[in-house]
Design an enzyme around this catalytic site. Structure first.
Site, PDB file in Angstrom:
ATOM      1  CG  ASN A  11      -0.108   0.468   3.931  1.00 23.08           C
ATOM      2  OD1 ASN A  11       0.973   0.806   3.444  1.00 23.08           O
ATOM      3  ND2 ASN A  11      -0.270  -0.668   4.596  1.00 23.08           N
ATOM      4  CD1 TRP A  12      -0.929   4.383  -1.460  1.00 22.88           C
ATOM      5  CD2 TRP A  12       0.849   5.397  -2.373  1.00 22.88           C
ATOM      6  NE1 TRP A  12      -1.324   5.629  -1.870  1.00 22.88           N
ATOM      7  CE2 TRP A  12      -0.256   6.289  -2.426  1.00 22.88           C
ATOM      8  CE3 TRP A  12       2.078   5.817  -2.884  1.00 22.88           C
ATOM      9  CZ2 TRP A  12      -0.160   7.562  -2.982  1.00 22.88           C
ATOM     10  CZ3 TRP A  12       2.174   7.102  -3.437  1.00 22.88           C
ATOM     11  CH2 TRP A  12       1.068   7.948  -3.482  1.00 22.88           C
ATOM     12  CE  LYS A  13      -1.325  -3.470   2.151  1.00 21.58           C
ATOM     13  NZ  LYS A  13      -1.893  -4.740   2.512  1.00 21.58           N
ATOM     14  CG  HIS A 101       0.563  -3.266   8.097  1.00 15.65           C
ATOM     15  ND1 HIS A 101       0.512  -4.497   7.501  1.00 15.65           N
ATOM     16  CD2 HIS A 101      -0.470  -2.545   7.601  1.00 15.65           C
ATOM     17  CE1 HIS A 101      -0.520  -4.517   6.648  1.00 15.65           C
ATOM     18  NE2 HIS A 101      -1.129  -3.350   6.701  1.00 15.65           N
ATOM     19  CD  GLU A 103       0.706  -6.453   4.280  1.00 15.63           C
ATOM     20  OE1 GLU A 103       1.375  -5.475   3.903  1.00 15.63           O
ATOM     21  OE2 GLU A 103      -0.463  -6.679   3.882  1.00 15.63           O
ATOM     22  CD  GLU A 173      -4.832  -2.425   8.879  1.00 13.92           C
ATOM     23  OE1 GLU A 173      -5.365  -1.858   7.939  1.00 13.92           O
ATOM     24  OE2 GLU A 173      -3.669  -2.855   8.842  1.00 13.92           O
ATOM     25  N   GLY A 179      -6.466  -7.419   2.412  1.00 10.58           N
ATOM     26  CA  GLY A 179      -6.136  -7.844   1.050  1.00 10.58           C
ATOM     27  C   GLY A 179      -6.910  -9.056   0.583  1.00 10.58           C
ATOM     28  CB  SER A 219     -11.289  -5.887   2.206  1.00  8.65           C
ATOM     29  OG  SER A 219     -10.283  -6.864   2.016  1.00  8.65           O
ATOM     30  N   GLY A 240      -5.625  -0.261   1.997  1.00  7.99           N
ATOM     31  CA  GLY A 240      -4.503  -0.775   1.219  1.00  7.99           C
ATOM     32  C   GLY A 240      -4.821  -0.707  -0.271  1.00  7.99           C
ATOM     33  N   GLY A 241      -5.243  -1.831  -0.834  1.00  6.46           N
ATOM     34  CA  GLY A 241      -5.442  -1.960  -2.284  1.00  6.46           C
ATOM     35  C   GLY A 241      -6.257  -0.834  -2.901  1.00  6.46           C
TER      36      GLY A 241
HETATM   37  C1  PEP Z   1      -3.710  -2.606   4.870  1.00 15.12           C
HETATM   38  O1  PEP Z   1      -2.729  -2.832   4.210  1.00 15.12           O
HETATM   39  O2  PEP Z   1      -3.567  -2.023   5.951  1.00 15.12           O
HETATM   40  C2  PEP Z   1      -5.029  -2.990   4.356  1.00 15.12           C
HETATM   41  C3  PEP Z   1      -6.056  -2.828   5.132  1.00 15.12           C
HETATM   42  O3  PEP Z   1      -5.075  -3.520   3.101  1.00 15.12           O
HETATM   43  P1  PEP Z   1      -6.408  -3.791   2.207  1.00 15.12           P
HETATM   44  O4  PEP Z   1      -7.246  -2.528   2.275  1.00 15.12           O
HETATM   45  O5  PEP Z   1      -5.914  -4.062   0.832  1.00 15.12           O
HETATM   46  O6  PEP Z   1      -7.137  -4.946   2.825  1.00 15.12           O
END
Ligand code: PEP
Length: 258
Positions: A11-13, A101, A103, A173, A179, A219, A240-241
């Site tokens: 997930n590049w956001k 999600h 966010e 999640e 993040g 994470s 994500g990251g």
């Molecule tokens: C996400 O955005 O779904 C996520 C899990 O981010 P991260 O891996 O950066 O915690």
């Protein structure tokens, strides 16, 4: 028991423009072997403005990575300024759409009702939803995590047929792990994913529960993915990251080598 092929999703956001997206995917395709992409399903979820470029690149270079979106509207067309139709996503060969999600829920007002509509729209246009659920730290500390997650799952799947649920993806999640660098322990992640599978069994039957793929997200990195993926009810990761860097994302996809 049905075989559940792991699904690793990036997930590049709101990161990477279409040039940067192509550069990342170009690196990634050289890092991944045929065995990697035969044993693991991989999806990338770029910003909307990148999707056409990503589609053209992946299809012309024959890279076996599925195209995903991060969100969509529930209506096919209409006066919804700034929104993106699921019809347009399907036309770009999008396979997976992330729905609900945290966010989106926290920053953009995606309620359970909206999430339910979006899940229905994704299915109606031939794509697969990745339904996100998870509790905040305060909810977890108050002992409310199971109740919160159960409510989100109910809202997301109540209106679906068992065979639809069997084909979808649920991403657990915990919000405190997104993040933050703070990953849920493998045992905690398994406990929650096992709970979700049990709830799906109660709601939609044992067959749907045995088939639905459940991802962990929060994470995930190359250093913790193998232990998470070793858990019986964890079938993949929503990343994500760590999906923004080709080498690290490739190492996550290659979790079996860790
Ligand atoms: C996400 O955005 O779904 C996520 C899990 O981010 P991260 O891996 O950066 O915690």
């Amino acid at each position: 028991m049905p075989e559940r092929t792991p699904l690793i999703s990036g997930n590049w956001k709101m990161n990477l423009n279409h040039f940067e997206a192509t550069a990342l995917l170009d690196k990634l395709r050289y890092l991944l072997t045929k065995e990697d992409t035969e044993s693991v399903d991989v999806s990338v979820h770029p910003p909307f403005t990148d999707i056409r470029t990503v589609q053209t690149f992946l299809e012309s270079e024959k890279v076996p990575i599925a195209i995903g979106a991060q969100n969509c509207h529930w209506e096919a067309n209409g006066a919804y300024t700034g929104e993106v139709s699921p019809v347009f996503l399907a036309k770009l060969n999008v396979s997976y759409v992330i729905v609900g999600h945290s966010e989106r829920r926290q920053l953009f007002g995606d309620t359970d009702v909206i999430v339910q509509r979006k899940v229905g729209a994704v299915f109606a246009h031939g794509m697969t939803p990745i339904l996100c659920c998870g509790e905040t730290l305060a909810e977890r500390e108050a002992g409310a995590a199971h109740g919160i997650v159960t409510g989100q799952i109910h809202a997301g799947i109540d209106a679906l047929k068992p065979d639809q649920v069997a084909s979808m993806v649920i991403a657990y999640e915990p919000i405190w792990a997104i993040g933050t660098g703070q990953t849920a322990s493998a045992a905690d992640a398994q406990e929650a994913c096992g709970w979700i599978r049990a709830k799906v069994a109660e709601m939609k039957g044992a067959e749907a529960a045995a088939a639905v793929r459940i991802q962990y997200g929060g994470s995930v990195k190359s250093s913790n993915v193998a232990e998470l993926m070793g858990q019986p009810d964890i079938d993949g990761a929503l990343v994500g990251g760590a999906s923004l860097e080709a080498e690290e994302f490739a190492r996550i996809i290659q979790f079996r080598l860790a």
